[in-house]
Design a protein around this motif. Structure first.
Motif, PDB file in Angstrom:
ATOM      1  N   ASP A 154       0.831  -1.210   0.000  1.00 41.65           N
ATOM      2  CA  ASP A 154       0.000   0.000   0.000  1.00 41.65           C
ATOM      3  C   ASP A 154       0.864   1.258   0.000  1.00 41.65           C
ATOM      4  O   ASP A 154       0.596   2.220  -0.730  1.00 41.65           O
ATOM      5  CB  ASP A 154      -0.927   0.020   1.217  1.00 41.65           C
ATOM      6  CG  ASP A 154      -2.046  -1.001   1.149  1.00 41.65           C
ATOM      7  OD1 ASP A 154      -2.309  -1.560   0.063  1.00 41.65           O
ATOM      8  OD2 ASP A 154      -2.665  -1.237   2.214  1.00 41.65           O
ATOM      9  N   THR A 155       1.908   1.252   0.828  1.00 42.47           N
ATOM     10  CA  THR A 155       2.804   2.411   0.915  1.00 42.47           C
ATOM     11  C   THR A 155       3.507   2.643  -0.419  1.00 42.47           C
ATOM     12  O   THR A 155       3.602   3.783  -0.884  1.00 42.47           O
ATOM     13  CB  THR A 155       3.829   2.212   2.045  1.00 42.47           C
ATOM     14  OG1 THR A 155       3.127   2.113   3.286  1.00 42.47           O
ATOM     15  CG2 THR A 155       4.822   3.360   2.118  1.00 42.47           C
ATOM     16  N   ALA A 156       3.988   1.567  -1.027  1.00 40.53           N
ATOM     17  CA  ALA A 156       4.667   1.697  -2.321  1.00 40.53           C
ATOM     18  C   ALA A 156       3.713   2.265  -3.373  1.00 40.53           C
ATOM     19  O   ALA A 156       4.105   3.105  -4.192  1.00 40.53           O
ATOM     20  CB  ALA A 156       5.224   0.346  -2.767  1.00 40.53           C
ATOM     21  N   LEU A 157       2.454   1.837  -3.338  1.00 43.66           N
ATOM     22  CA  LEU A 157       1.469   2.361  -4.285  1.00 43.66           C
ATOM     23  C   LEU A 157       1.199   3.844  -4.018  1.00 43.66           C
ATOM     24  O   LEU A 157       1.138   4.648  -4.952  1.00 43.66           O
ATOM     25  CB  LEU A 157       0.169   1.564  -4.201  1.00 43.66           C
ATOM     26  CG  LEU A 157      -0.926   1.992  -5.169  1.00 43.66           C
ATOM     27  CD1 LEU A 157      -0.498   1.771  -6.616  1.00 43.66           C
ATOM     28  CD2 LEU A 157      -2.210   1.249  -4.874  1.00 43.66           C
ATOM     29  N   ASP A 158       1.068   4.204  -2.760  1.00 45.72           N
ATOM     30  CA  ASP A 158       0.833   5.609  -2.409  1.00 45.72           C
ATOM     31  C   ASP A 158       1.949   6.514  -2.907  1.00 45.72           C
ATOM     32  O   ASP A 158       1.712   7.681  -3.215  1.00 45.72           O
ATOM     33  CB  ASP A 158       0.706   5.780  -0.890  1.00 45.72           C
ATOM     34  CG  ASP A 158      -0.587   5.213  -0.323  1.00 45.72           C
ATOM     35  OD1 ASP A 158      -1.529   4.947  -1.108  1.00 45.72           O
ATOM     36  OD2 ASP A 158      -0.650   5.020   0.912  1.00 45.72           O
ATOM     37  N   ARG A 159       3.147   5.984  -2.984  1.00 46.24           N
ATOM     38  CA  ARG A 159       4.318   6.775  -3.382  1.00 46.24           C
ATOM     39  C   ARG A 159       4.566   6.800  -4.884  1.00 46.24           C
ATOM     40  O   ARG A 159       5.452   7.506  -5.348  1.00 46.24           O
ATOM     41  CB  ARG A 159       5.557   6.244  -2.672  1.00 46.24           C
ATOM     42  CG  ARG A 159       5.503   6.487  -1.176  1.00 46.24           C
ATOM     43  CD  ARG A 159       6.726   5.960  -0.484  1.00 46.24           C
ATOM     44  NE  ARG A 159       6.652   6.264   0.939  1.00 46.24           N
ATOM     45  CZ  ARG A 159       7.369   5.663   1.861  1.00 46.24           C
ATOM     46  NH1 ARG A 159       8.249   4.729   1.520  1.00 46.24           N
ATOM     47  NH2 ARG A 159       7.238   5.992   3.130  1.00 46.24           N
ATOM     48  N   LEU A 160       3.780   6.023  -5.638  1.00 51.78           N
ATOM     49  CA  LEU A 160       4.002   5.987  -7.089  1.00 51.78           C
ATOM     50  C   LEU A 160       3.657   7.316  -7.733  1.00 51.78           C
ATOM     51  O   LEU A 160       2.605   7.904  -7.460  1.00 51.78           O
ATOM     52  CB  LEU A 160       3.143   4.901  -7.746  1.00 51.78           C
ATOM     53  CG  LEU A 160       3.648   3.483  -7.739  1.00 51.78           C
ATOM     54  CD1 LEU A 160       2.700   2.598  -8.549  1.00 51.78           C
ATOM     55  CD2 LEU A 160       5.063   3.358  -8.270  1.00 51.78           C
ATOM     56  N   ALA A 161       4.527   7.747  -8.607  1.00 46.61           N
ATOM     57  CA  ALA A 161       4.255   8.915  -9.444  1.00 46.61           C
ATOM     58  C   ALA A 161       3.289   8.504 -10.553  1.00 46.61           C
ATOM     59  O   ALA A 161       2.975   7.320 -10.723  1.00 46.61           O
ATOM     60  CB  ALA A 161       5.565   9.434 -10.032  1.00 46.61           C
ATOM     61  N   ALA A 162       2.844   9.468 -11.315  1.00 46.92           N
ATOM     62  CA  ALA A 162       1.877   9.218 -12.390  1.00 46.92           C
ATOM     63  C   ALA A 162       2.371   8.151 -13.362  1.00 46.92           C
ATOM     64  O   ALA A 162       1.590   7.308 -13.819  1.00 46.92           O
ATOM     65  CB  ALA A 162       1.565  10.511 -13.128  1.00 46.92           C
ATOM     66  N   ALA A 163       3.663   8.155 -13.688  1.00 45.85           N
ATOM     67  CA  ALA A 163       4.200   7.157 -14.624  1.00 45.85           C
ATOM     68  C   ALA A 163       4.076   5.744 -14.046  1.00 45.85           C
ATOM     69  O   ALA A 163       3.786   4.789 -14.786  1.00 45.85           O
ATOM     70  CB  ALA A 163       5.659   7.461 -14.963  1.00 45.85           C
ATOM     71  N   GLY A 164       4.273   5.598 -12.753  1.00 46.05           N
ATOM     72  CA  GLY A 164       4.137   4.292 -12.113  1.00 46.05           C
ATOM     73  C   GLY A 164       2.695   3.810 -12.128  1.00 46.05           C
ATOM     74  O   GLY A 164       2.435   2.611 -12.316  1.00 46.05           O
TER      75      GLY A 164
END
Length: 176
Positions: free
Chosen positions: A61-71
């Motif tokens: 969840d944390t990794a997803l929250d930190r994704l930029a638009a490209a991610g």
């Protein structure tokens, strides 16, 4: 003098332990089967060891929250349109099982809604389809077409998180 310690209610699962010990390239490959964003997969793999499923899900969840638009765009690229007969993977097929017996009229309405959604928001309509039938998926699509771009960006991330959690749980439980 301390009393006996109570057992941990959530001991490390054998599946999580196996995941924690995978070589990094293998962990990233396994995670890419969950979410097609390399940035997400690398961040989750690099956070190991987790020890238990709850910690792994929280990190995802944390990794997803930190994704930029490209991610996020990379993650969305790994998902077929709702209602497409040709799906990207057996996992997607299982998740969209509620579409299997959909009448042609509902399939056509979803296809039309998908096209409108993509014109409006610039990406595939993403919804956690597990356990939902075609009529419900169409109703959710129509409701979401009324969202602002900001509301829909939040909703898309929430749906992606739900899908990632289901898939990660399946990956870990499957490894047991």
């Amino acid at each position: 003098m301390s009393g006996p310690s109570s057992p941990d209610p959530r001991p490390a699962s054998p599946g999580t332990a196996a995941f924690d010990h995978l070589p990094r390239p293998d962990a990233v490959a396994a995670l890419l089967s969950v979410c097609s964003s390399p940035a997400w997969a690398e961040a989750v793999a690099d956070g190991r060891p987790y020890g238990d499923l709850d910690a792994l899900l929280a990190a995802a969840d944390t990794a997803l929250d930190r994704l930029a638009a490209a991610g996020i765009a990379d993650a969305l690229a790994g998902h077929p349109r709702i209602g497409e007969r040709a799906v990207h993977s057996p996992t997607s097929a299982r998740e969209q099982a509620g579409m299997a017996g959909a009448p042609d009229a509902v399939r056509a309405a979803i296809a039309e809604g998908n096209a409108e959604y993509e014109r409006r928001f610039g990406h595939v309509y993403l919804v956690c389809a597990s356990g939902r039938d075609a009529d419900e998926l169409l109703a959710v699509l129509r409701e979401r077409l009324g969202n602002s771009a900001e509301e829909e960006a939040r909703r898309t991330r929430a749906e992606l998180a739900a899908i990632n959690r289901l898939r990660l749980t399946g990956l870990i439980v499957q490894d047991r």
